[in-house]
Scaffold this active site. Structure first.
Site, mmCIF file in Angstrom:
data_model
loop_
_atom_site.group_PDB
_atom_site.id
_atom_site.type_symbol
_atom_site.label_atom_id
_atom_site.label_comp_id
_atom_site.label_asym_id
_atom_site.label_seq_id
_atom_site.Cartn_x
_atom_site.Cartn_y
_atom_site.Cartn_z
ATOM 1 N N PHE A 1 13.574 4.148 10.878
ATOM 2 C CA PHE A 1 12.464 3.704 10.830
ATOM 3 C C PHE A 1 12.140 5.308 10.044
ATOM 4 O O PHE A 1 10.851 5.990 11.266
ATOM 5 C CB PHE A 1 11.741 3.125 11.589
ATOM 6 C CG PHE A 1 10.577 2.306 10.689
ATOM 7 C CD1 PHE A 1 10.816 1.149 9.767
ATOM 8 C CD2 PHE A 1 9.016 2.743 11.101
ATOM 9 C CE1 PHE A 1 9.723 0.682 9.483
ATOM 10 C CE2 PHE A 1 8.002 1.784 10.671
ATOM 11 C CZ PHE A 1 8.296 1.226 9.602
ATOM 12 N N ARG B 1 0.090 7.200 7.120
ATOM 13 C CA ARG B 1 0.541 7.076 5.665
ATOM 14 C C ARG B 1 0.387 8.003 5.776
ATOM 15 O O ARG B 1 0.284 8.516 3.903
ATOM 16 C CB ARG B 1 -0.545 6.369 5.203
ATOM 17 C CG ARG B 1 -0.263 4.380 5.232
ATOM 18 C CD ARG B 1 -0.575 3.452 4.685
ATOM 19 N NE ARG B 1 -0.639 2.457 4.658
ATOM 20 C CZ ARG B 1 0.179 1.351 4.622
ATOM 21 N NH1 ARG B 1 1.045 1.722 3.647
ATOM 22 N NH2 ARG B 1 0.477 0.473 5.020
ATOM 23 N N ASP C 1 15.100 -0.271 0.839
ATOM 24 C CA ASP C 1 15.288 -1.211 1.741
ATOM 25 C C ASP C 1 16.231 -2.881 1.673
ATOM 26 O O ASP C 1 17.714 -2.657 0.995
ATOM 27 C CB ASP C 1 14.226 -1.329 3.253
ATOM 28 C CG ASP C 1 14.594 -1.675 4.830
ATOM 29 O OD1 ASP C 1 15.886 -1.516 4.323
ATOM 30 O OD2 ASP C 1 13.910 -1.613 4.977
ATOM 31 N N LYS D 1 17.614 3.083 0.983
ATOM 32 C CA LYS D 1 17.807 2.855 2.292
ATOM 33 C C LYS D 1 18.931 2.422 2.476
ATOM 34 O O LYS D 1 18.932 1.196 2.573
ATOM 35 C CB LYS D 1 17.010 1.739 2.820
ATOM 36 C CG LYS D 1 16.850 3.073 4.678
ATOM 37 C CD LYS D 1 15.890 1.635 5.782
ATOM 38 C CE LYS D 1 14.956 2.574 6.774
ATOM 39 N NZ LYS D 1 14.276 1.740 7.199
ATOM 40 N N LYS E 1 0.624 -0.696 0.167
ATOM 41 C CA LYS E 1 -0.197 0.763 -0.040
ATOM 42 C C LYS E 1 1.541 1.276 0.012
ATOM 43 O O LYS E 1 0.028 2.580 -0.501
ATOM 44 C CB LYS E 1 -1.150 -0.027 1.360
ATOM 45 C CG LYS E 1 -1.631 -1.243 1.428
ATOM 46 C CD LYS E 1 -2.234 -1.011 2.907
ATOM 47 C CE LYS E 1 -2.995 -1.853 3.309
ATOM 48 N NZ LYS E 1 -3.731 -2.026 4.859
#
Ligand code: XMP
Length: 180
Positions: free
Chosen positions: A152, A165, A102, A131, A42
């Site tokens: 994070f 979000r 990531d 990242k 999402k």
């Protein structure tokens, strides 16, 4: 600023400027060819909706859903593919859009499966954040918005346990808020 956010890394304005530039870059590379732009659900939906409006080339849009995180901030290493594009991708130029690169497992798995199982032609990748320090699979995005340290982050589509979000900026989530 939301009280769970320790620091804003990318403001709405900075994101908008960078997304416009990515759209121009993709438009130039497509040079009028039609592409299928696939959003990974999402997390990429906000980025995707801004990005496709900044692409000046014919595009079709579709969606795929690959998840690895559940309600945790560390990857399980298992990628579950829940939804795949409906569009016939055989021989097509595809641009896969994700929020953040990531470990690289998600994008690597999706690209491989779009080629092997859906017969996609050229598959390009576009991520808003990279990242790099956490990469496990050697994959580089063709288009990348911002490098980001190993923290994070949430907002602009990125979540923790499906929250945050809707924040218009991207920020670092306070450690005490990283509990399910
Ligand atoms: P991999 O490790 O497969 O991960 O490259 C890509 C997916 O992991 C999620 N992810 C994050 N989500 N803040 C988030 O909200 C982060 O800092 C973060 N790091 C990784 C994300 O869903 C991405 O698609």
């Amino acid at each position: 600023m939301h009280r769970d956010i320790a620091e804003v890394l990318f403001s709405a304005e900075a994101i908008n400027t960078r997304v416009q530039a990515l759209g121009r870059q993709i438009s130039n590379d497509l040079a009028g060819r039609e592409a299928v732009v696939v959003a990974l659900l999402k997390g990429s939906v906000l980025f995707f909706s801004d990005l496709i409006r900044s692409i000046d080339a014919p595009v079709k849009v579709d969606f795929a859903w690959a998840s690895s995180y559940g309600h945790s901030t560390s990857s399980s290493g298992q990628i579950h593919l829940k939804v795949f594009p409906e569009e016939d991708l055989k021989g097509r130029t595809v641009v896969v859009v994700d929020d953040i690169l990531d470990t690289g497992r998600t994008l690597d798995t999706v690209v491989r499966r779009l080629k092997e199982e859906h017969g996609a032609g050229e598959v390009r990748t576009c991520v808003l954040l990279d990242k790099m320090a956490r990469r496990v699979v050697p994959i580089r995005a063709d288009y990348s918005g911002f490098p980001v340290d190993d923290v994070f982050v949430v907002g602009y589509g990125l979540d923790f346990a499906d929250r945050y979000r809707n924040l218009p900026y991207i920020g670092v989530l306070k450690p005490e808020c990283q509990r399910p």
